[in-house]
Design an enzyme around this catalytic site. Structure first.
Site, short mmCIF file in Angstrom:
data_model
loop_
_atom_site.label_atom_id
_atom_site.label_comp_id
_atom_site.label_asym_id
_atom_site.label_seq_id
_atom_site.Cartn_x
_atom_site.Cartn_y
_atom_site.Cartn_z
N ASP A 36 0.96 -1.02 -0.06
CA ASP A 36 -0.11 0.00 -0.01
C ASP A 36 0.81 1.20 -0.02
O ASP A 36 0.70 2.18 -0.49
CB ASP A 36 -0.87 -0.05 1.28
CG ASP A 36 -1.90 -1.23 1.36
OD1 ASP A 36 -2.44 -1.43 2.19
OD2 ASP A 36 -2.12 -1.59 0.15
N TYR A 39 2.15 2.18 -3.28
CA TYR A 39 1.00 2.36 -4.15
C TYR A 39 0.82 3.99 -3.86
O TYR A 39 0.65 4.92 -4.76
CB TYR A 39 -0.35 1.56 -4.09
CG TYR A 39 -1.50 2.34 -4.92
CD1 TYR A 39 -2.28 3.01 -4.22
CD2 TYR A 39 -1.42 1.55 -6.28
CE1 TYR A 39 -3.29 3.32 -5.23
CE2 TYR A 39 -2.85 2.03 -6.96
CZ TYR A 39 -3.52 3.13 -6.29
OH TYR A 39 -4.71 3.37 -6.90
N LEU A 86 -11.71 10.41 0.13
CA LEU A 86 -11.16 11.56 0.93
C LEU A 86 -9.76 12.26 0.79
O LEU A 86 -9.01 11.22 0.18
CB LEU A 86 -11.13 11.02 2.34
CG LEU A 86 -12.79 10.53 3.00
CD1 LEU A 86 -12.52 10.03 4.31
CD2 LEU A 86 -13.74 11.80 3.13
N GLU A 117 -13.60 9.19 13.86
CA GLU A 117 -13.67 7.84 13.81
C GLU A 117 -12.42 7.01 13.16
O GLU A 117 -11.83 7.78 12.43
CB GLU A 117 -14.88 7.31 13.23
CG GLU A 117 -15.20 7.54 11.90
CD GLU A 117 -16.58 7.19 11.40
OE1 GLU A 117 -16.66 5.98 11.72
OE2 GLU A 117 -17.41 8.26 10.96
N ASP A 121 -10.15 -0.19 7.13
CA ASP A 121 -9.30 -1.24 6.11
C ASP A 121 -10.14 -2.03 5.30
O ASP A 121 -9.82 -3.21 5.70
CB ASP A 121 -8.06 -1.45 6.52
CG ASP A 121 -6.88 -1.36 5.50
OD1 ASP A 121 -7.30 -0.61 4.40
OD2 ASP A 121 -5.71 -1.72 5.73
N LYS A 294 -14.53 14.71 10.39
CA LYS A 294 -15.39 15.33 9.27
C LYS A 294 -15.98 16.55 10.19
O LYS A 294 -16.35 16.44 11.38
CB LYS A 294 -16.63 14.55 9.12
CG LYS A 294 -16.19 13.24 8.30
CD LYS A 294 -17.48 12.16 8.21
CE LYS A 294 -16.97 10.93 7.49
NZ LYS A 294 -17.98 9.92 7.67
N LYS A 318 -3.68 9.48 7.67
CA LYS A 318 -3.26 8.14 7.55
C LYS A 318 -2.03 7.88 8.62
O LYS A 318 -1.53 8.71 9.09
CB LYS A 318 -2.47 8.08 6.39
CG LYS A 318 -3.46 8.09 4.92
CD LYS A 318 -4.29 6.76 4.82
CE LYS A 318 -3.41 5.96 4.05
NZ LYS A 318 -4.45 4.81 3.63
N CYS A 412 23.88 -27.12 14.44
CA CYS A 412 23.65 -25.89 14.89
C CYS A 412 24.74 -24.93 14.72
O CYS A 412 25.76 -25.07 14.60
CB CYS A 412 23.66 -25.96 16.58
SG CYS A 412 23.45 -24.44 17.60
N CYS A 430 18.77 -27.46 18.61
CA CYS A 430 19.97 -27.95 18.58
C CYS A 430 19.96 -28.90 19.88
O CYS A 430 19.50 -28.85 20.75
CB CYS A 430 20.83 -26.64 19.03
SG CYS A 430 22.32 -27.10 19.81
#
Length: 675
Positions: A36, A39, A86, A117, A121, A294, A318, A412, A430
Site C-alpha cells: 500500500d 502505491y 477523501l 472515527e 481498512d 469530518k 493516515k 547448530c 540444537c
C-alpha cells in the site's frame, strides 16, 4: 516543448500506466503486486507532477477518479450523490492546513467541532433501503457507478435486511465499509490453507475478494462484517443537521457504526484522537489505516461543498504504513535459549510503521518453505501485532532467476551439534544443550531447579550475571566457583556467596534419576529419567545404549530414544558429563531393576488430599514401580487414587467407570507391589 516538459510528460504517462495496472491487480484480480505504501507513493508523485504542470491533467487520470476499474458483474448501480474519496493528511502539518483552510472558507476563527472515527481498512459499499427494507447494495466502483453486490450483502449478518423501528425515511442510502476482523481472517486463511486454496495477504484483500465471490447459500461464509460511516440519498424525511446525531439514528435503526466515533474540538482534539487510536489499533481486533475527521455540522458541510473527487469538509489522517516492500539480503539462523532454530530474514532497511526494520522472523522451517522466501526476493513485510516484523508474501514477479531455495542446517550454527525435530512438531532444535552458548541460561536454570540438582540460592538474576561474565560456560563450571568470585557479583554479599558455595557442595550428592533429569535432555522428564535409571542402573550403560535397546524401557518410545541417543552422541555433551563427575557430582549405586510389577505401564490419576503421604510422594512411588501418573482422567486411565475432598476428577472417573483406589488400598499396593 522543452526537454524538461518531455521528461515530465513521459513520467506522467508511466505513472498513470503503473497505477492503472496496480488498480487492476488489486481490485479486479484481488492479487496485489506492491505494498500500500508504494502505491501511495506512486499516486503522490503523480499528484505532485499534475499540480506543478496542470496542463498535463486529463479526465482519465487516476487522480481525477474516485475509485478503480469495475469488476465485470451482472449489474451496475449508479451512486446519487457520488461516493467520493477523501483527501489525505500524512502529517500534523497537513492536518493543521486542512483545519485552517476549512475555517478560512467558512470565515470562522473559533475552534470547529469534528466527528472523529477510525478509518476501517476494507471495501466501501452502499446500502439502499426503501420503506425499511434492503433493496440493493453496491461497491464504490468509480464513485459514480458501482458493482451490484446485493445478493452478497444479504449474506452478511451484520447488514440488516430490514431496519428496526418504523421512523426511518422512505428512501435511505447508507455508506460504510465491509471488512474482515483479524481473528476471522486468520481462521479464514487457515481453512483455505488446509483445503489447498488461495491464501490472502491481509484482511482488506480477503474482504474484497470474498465479498465478490460470496455464495449467499453457503453455510461456510467468510467472516465479513460492516460498519456505516455516513448517508447518501435520503427521501421522505429531514435528517438532523449533526453528523453524530445522524449516526446515532442509524444505530437505532439496526445498522452498525464504529464504537469509537466521538466528537473532538479543534485541531488539538483531532491530534489527541489520532495519537489515542494509533496507540490502540493493535488491540482493536480489526485493521485500521488511519482516522477520519469530518466537520460535524451538516449545514457547514453543505457550505463547504466538494471538489470533483473529494469533499472539502473531511480528511483522512493516515497512519504510518503497516506494510512495506523491501529485499531479502540474506537468511540466517538464530538459536534461542531452548535450542530452537529460527530462520530470520535480513532485510534491506525500510521505514515501517514509524520504525526502521531490517530483520523479519520466518518462524520455523515449515513456514519458510510454505512462503518459499529466498535470498534476493522482493517481499512485503509488516509488523505483526504492530511489534514483530514478519514477511507477508513474496512478490514472485520480481524474483531474480538465480535464486535458490534456502537449505535448513543439519547442525547448530552456534555450537555445531546435530539438530533434531520431534515428529509432528515444526520446531528444529540444537542437541548440544550442555555446551551450546545460546542455551546457557535456560540450561543452568533447569540444572539448578528444585526437582533437578536443587541448588538453593542460584536464581535467574545470578545465572544471567554468571553467563554475562563468562563465569559459567557450562553447568560443570558452577562447581569451580569460589566465595571470592561470587562476592564480586552485583547484590552478592560474602554470606550469600558462602551459602551458595555450600549449596553447590550439597548438590553434588544426588541420585541417578535426578542427574539424568538435570541434564535437560529433550523429552526426558522425571518419570522417564527414573525409568531409564532403574532399567540400566548405570549412567555409562544409558550413554552407550542404541535406539533398539532404549525402547525396551517402559515409557520410552522412538521419539524419546532418538533424543537420548542424539544427546549423548555429541562429544561436548559427554565431555560436560565427565567434568561434572570429576567435580564430585555422584550418586549411590543403583541395582539394575527389570520392573516386573503388574503396575508397569498402568496409568494412575491422583485426586484429593492424602493423609499419610503427599501426592508427589505417591506419584514418585508409583513411577518407581513402572506406572505412569497423569494429570487428567481419560478413557486411557487405569486407576484413580481418591483422597479426601476429591473433585471433578472423581466425577469423571465414575462417569467412565474407572476403578477407584483408596489411600489404604494404595499403601497395601506399595507393600505387595501387585494389584
Amino acid at each position: 516543448m522543452s526537454d524538461t516538459q518531455t521528461t515530465v510528460r513521459t513520467r506522467v504517462h508511466e505513472l498513470r500506466t503503473l497505477i492503472e495496472h496496480h488498480n487492476y491487480r488489486y481490485y479486479v484480480l484481488d492479487h496485489p503486486e506492491i505494498s500500500d505504501a508504494e502505491y501511495d507513493r506512486l499516486m503522490e508523485e503523480l499528484h505532485a507532477l499534475e499540480r506543478q504542470y496542470p496542463e498535463l491533467i486529463t479526465k482519465d487520470s487516476p487522480t481525477q477518479r474516485v475509485g478503480a476499474v469495475l469488476l465485470a458483474a451482472p449489474g451496475q448501480i449508479q451512486h446519487v450523490p457520488p461516493m467520493l474519496s477523501l483527501d489525505k493528511a500524512s502529517g500534523e502539518e497537513e492536518l493543521c492546513d486542512f483545519d485552517r483552510s476549512v475555517r478560512k472558507e467558512l470565515g470562522i476563527v473559533q475552534r470547529l467541532e469534528y466527528a472523529a472515527e477510525p478509518k476501517l481498512d476494507g471495501l466501501a459499499v452502499s446500502l439502499r433501503y426503501e420503506n425499511g427494507t434492503l433493496i440493493h447494495s453496491a461497491t464504490r466502483g468509480d464513485g459514480h457507478v458501482g458493482e451490484d453486490i446485493t445478493h452478497n450483502a444479504r449474506a452478511i449478518t451484520a447488514i440488516p435486511l430490514r431496519l428496526r423501528g418504523n421512523n426511518w425515511p422512505m428512501v435511505l442510502e447508507v455508506r460504510g465499509e465491509v471488512y474482515m476482523p483479524r481473528a476471522g481472517f486468520e481462521a479464514f486463511n487457515r481453512r483455505a490453507r488446509e483445503h489447498g486454496e488461495r491464501i490472502f495477504v491481509n484482511p482488506r484483500n480477503a474482504a474484497a475478494g470474498s465479498l465478490r465471490q460470496l455464495d449467499p447459500r453457503s453455510t461456510d461464509r467468510p467472516p465479513l462484517t460492516m460498519a456505516c460511516y455516513g448517508v447518501g440519498r435520503v427521501e421522505g424525511m429531514q435528517l438532523p443537521m449533526r453528523h453524530d446525531v445522524v449516526m446515532a439514528l442509524l444505530f437505532e435503526w439496526g445498522l452498525r457504526i464504529s464504537p469509537n466515533l466521538t466528537i473532538v474540538s479543534g485541531v488539538e482534539g483531532c491530534l489527541a484522537y489520532y495519537r489515542e487510536m494509533l496507540g490502540r489499533r493493535a488491540d482493536l481486533g480489526y485493521d485500521i489505516d488511519g482516522v477520519v475527521f469530518k466537520v460535524n455540522d451538516l449545514a457547514l458541510q453543505q457550505r463547504l461543498g466538494s471538489v470533483s473527487r473529494a469533499p472539502r469538509w473531511a480528511v483522512a489522517y493516515k497512519f504510518p504504513a503497516p506494510e512495506e516492500m523491501t529485499i531479502v539480503e540474506k537468511i540466517e539462523i538464530q538459536v534461542g535459549r531452548t535450542g530452537a532454530l529460527t530462520p530470520v530474514a535480513r532485510l534491506r532497511p525500510v521505514f515501517l510503521d514509524g520504525v526502521t526494520v531490517s530483520n523479519a522472523t520466518l518462524h520455523n522451517e515449515d513456514e519458510l518453505r510454505r512462503k518459499d522466501v529466498r535470498m534476493g526476493d522482493t517481499v512485503i513485510v509488516r509488523r505483526a501485532g504492530d511489534v514483530i516484523p514478519e514477511i507477508v508474501t513474496v512478490i514472485q514477479e520480481r524474483r531474480p532467476p538465480e535464486t535458490v531455495p534456502f537449505v535448513f542446517p543439519t547442525h547448530c550454527p552456534i555450537c555445531g551439534a546435530l539438530v533434531s525435530c520431534v515428529e509432528g512438531e515444526a520446531i528444529v532444535r540444537c542437541s548440544g544443550g550442555l555446551f551450546c552458548p545460546a542455551q546457557r541460561i535456560a540450561v543452568l536454570r533447569h540444572f539448578a531447579s528444585r526437582r533437578a540438582l536443587d541448588i538453593v540460592g542460584l536464581g535467574d538474576k545470578l545465572i544471567e550475571q554468571l553467563v554475562e561474565k563468562e563465569m559459567a560456560r557450562t553447568v560443570a563450571d558452577l562447581y569451580h566457583l569460589t566465595t571470592a568470585q561470587l562476592t564480586d557479583l552485583e547484590r552478592m554479599g560474602e554470606k550469600s556467596a558462602r551459602n551458595l558455595v555450600e549449596a553447590l557442595t550439597r548438590s553434588k550428592a544426588t541420585t541417578l534419576p535426578r542427574f539424568l533429569y538435570a541434564l535437560g535432555i529433550r523429552e526426558v522428564g522425571e518419570t522417564t529419567a527414573q525409568a531409564l535409571a532403574r532399567h540400566f542402573g548405570d549412567l555409562a550403560a544409558i550413554m552407550a545404549a542404541d535406539l533398539e535397546t532404549l525402547q525396551r524401557v517402559p515409557d520410552v518410545g522412538p521419539v524419546v530414544a532418538r533424543e537420548v541417543v542424539t544427546f549423548f552422541q555429541q562429544a561436548h555433551n559427554r565431555e560436560v558429563v565427565n567434568l561434572l563427575r570429576a567435580a564430585g557430582v555422584t550418586w549411590p549405586p543403583m541395582k539394575q531393576q527389570k520392573i516386573t510389577s503388574t503396575l508397569a505401564g498402568k496409568t494412575f490419576v491422583l485426586t484429593g488430599t492424602l493423609a499419610t503421604m503427599t501426592r508427589n510422594e505417591a506419584s514418585a512411588r508409583l513411577r518407581a514401580l513402572g506406572a505412569k501418573v497423569a494429570n487428567s482422567v481419560s478413557s486411557k486411565t487405569d486407576y484413580v487414587v481418591v483422597g479426601t475432598a476429591a473433585g471433578a476428577k472423581l466425577d469423571k472417573a465414575r462417569a467412565l467407570d474407572i476403578p477407584l483406589v483408596t489411600e489404604e488400598e494404595l499403601t497395601t499396593l506399595f507393600e505387595k507391589q501387585v494389584i
